[in-house]
Design an enzyme around this catalytic site. Structure first.
Site, short mmCIF file in Angstrom:
data_model
loop_
_atom_site.label_atom_id
_atom_site.label_comp_id
_atom_site.label_asym_id
_atom_site.label_seq_id
_atom_site.Cartn_x
_atom_site.Cartn_y
_atom_site.Cartn_z
N GLY A 100 -48.86 16.95 26.65
CA GLY A 100 -48.16 16.60 28.01
C GLY A 100 -48.12 17.58 28.95
N GLU A 101 -47.49 17.34 30.00
CA GLU A 101 -47.48 18.53 31.20
C GLU A 101 -46.13 18.41 31.87
OE1 GLU A 101 -50.76 18.01 33.95
OE2 GLU A 101 -50.32 19.80 34.97
N GLY A 105 -46.27 24.09 33.05
CA GLY A 105 -47.81 23.80 32.58
C GLY A 105 -48.10 22.90 31.76
N LYS A 106 -49.21 22.93 31.07
CA LYS A 106 -49.57 22.13 30.08
C LYS A 106 -49.24 22.39 28.72
CE LYS A 106 -53.57 20.02 32.47
NZ LYS A 106 -53.65 20.70 33.66
N ASP A 227 -31.04 21.14 31.79
CA ASP A 227 -31.79 20.15 32.23
C ASP A 227 -31.93 19.19 31.02
OD1 ASP A 227 -33.71 19.09 33.77
OD2 ASP A 227 -35.38 20.21 32.72
#
Length: 427
Positions: A100-101, A105-106, A227
């Site tokens: 995922g990203e 970042g990745k 978050d």
């Protein structure tokens, strides 16, 4: 961002990072970092900390308050990886290992070979490797926050950080591998229609995520996650939920409030008081949890620009339905096909409503949320019995026809004789 199984397809997200309301600096690399193999010096948010020494975390006042299996470790047990080790583990960060990203970042799937002295063992561990994108809006601060928080916090419902790498400009984090991927993929990904999450699994995920948040909120130094969203809830092979991505986490002050100059988070999940004023509370996390509960009930994203204008904001649209159990069935995820206990669904809906109250003081604590959800596990739904459709809505009989009644042989003979006499030709 997933530390998850590559077999799960990632659906494009319609949510994005919130913009700053009062950004003092646009630089993502303004934090001074000094790292050795034994310590991490941090100056983020005016805090100085060492991962393997003294820390901003104080000991928990009570193990019971932190939930089962939760603790603040006296020292970090993080491993320092070399860049070459992680490069080999991910096959040179090959594209087919990408899980995922996100903003950082990745994330790559890796395989770490275990060593026994100088020899390589036959055993290998699957890991998830997060690599900072040099063009990312996130950077050193977020990377440090991950190391600080996950390096010291241990709980069954938090993803385990195994170690990190910092060489030259390369910043990487190594996590445990989560086989089932993210909740976001299971609710909104391409495979969600083929194999939707059943009710009991949805409830299990909600309970696990709630326990993780409750653990963060009930330590002496309360941690505000900041978050909370479906993509940050990862699932192991048994669908146990674990919170990931602590790059935006903050320590709460004595008043349980933290005033920040930057509003960071995700549209649709961020609490209204945080978006409008920059004031961050422990109960700002509770709002995000309420949003995810509504997503679990409806199978719909928090925000979706492809929906009609009145439905784009899930919370505002769903509120009237959540307050009424009869109306609730109209917005329940159709993929459940009615296979859920209506009483339990109604109580989850009521809980979600209280979590998304406009005022933080009106929201429950996460400890109260956990207690409420755990009580619902004993509520079972009735077995689903297929309904028989009548051809005529007015007829009380099946297929609209009155069933034949048993008649004696004498009555049958009388009927035959009457029909014979009534015939015009006498036959």
């Amino acid at each position: 961002m997933g530390l998850c199984s590559s077999s799960t397809n990632t659906a494009p997200s319609t949510t994005g990072n919130l913009s700053s309301v009062a950004v003092t600096s646009q630089s993502t690399r303004t934090t001074t970092t000094s790292i050795t193999t034994s310590s991490l010096s941090v100056s983020s948010s005016g805090i100085s900390s060492h991962v393997s020494g003294n820390s901003q975390f104080s000991n928990a006042s009570s193990g019971d308050d932190l939930g089962p299996g939760g603790q603040i470790l006296p020292n970090s047990n993080l491993k320092t990886y070399t860049f070459s080790e992680l490069k080999a583990a991910t096959k040179n960060f090959r594209s087919d290992t990408i899980l995922g990203e996100g903003g950082f970042g990745k994330v790559y799937k890796g395989r770490i070979e275990e060593r026994n002295g100088s020899k390589v063992s036959s055993n290998a561990s699957l890991v998830a490797v997060k690599k900072l994108n040099s063009e990312s809006m996130q950077g050193v601060e977020e990377w440090q926050a991950e190391v600080i928080f996950l390096g010291r916090l241990s709980h069954p419902n938090l993803v385990k950080l195994l170690g990190y790498c910092y060489e030259d400009d390369e910043l990487l984090l190594v996590y445990e591998f989560m086989q089932k991927g993210s909740l976001e993929n299971h609710l909104f990904g391409r495979g969600s229609t083929i194999q939707p999450l059943p009710w009991d699994i949805r409830l299990k995920i909600a309970i696990g995520a709630a326990r993780g948040l409750a653990f963060l909120h009930t330590s002496d130094q309360k941690v505000i996650y900041r978050d909370f969203k479906a993509s940050n809830i990862l699932l192991d092979g048994s669908y146990n939920a674990k919170l990931s991505d602590f790059g935006l986490a903050k320590m709460a002050s004595v008043s349980q409030s933290h005033l920040t100059t930057r509003v960071m988070g995700t549209h649709g999940y961020a609490a209204p008081e945080y978006v409008t004023t920059g004031h961050l509370y422990v109960k700002s996390d509770v709002y995000g949890f309420g949003v995810v509960l509504i997503e679990l009930l409806t199978g719909m994203r928090a925000l979706d620009e492809d929906r009609p204008a009145f439905q784009r904001n899930l919370v505002e649209w769903a509120k009237p339905y959540l307050a009424n159990r009869r109306k609730l069935k109209n917005i329940m995820d159709s993929r459940l096909e009615g296979s859920y206990p209506s009483k339990a669904a109604g109580q989850v809906a009521q809980l979600a409503l209280t979590c998304v109250e406009p005022e933080p003081k009106d929201r429950p604590s996460m400890k109260e949320v956990v207690a409420t959800l755990e009580q619902l596990t004993d509520i079972k739904g009735r077995p689903k019995v297929p309904r028989i459709q009548n051809s005529s809505p007015r007829s009380p009989y099946r297929d609209g026809k009155q069933p034949m009644r048993h008649r004696s042989a004498i009555r049958v003979k009388d009927d035959v004789n009457r029909r014979s006499h009534a015939s015009p030709n006498g036959s």
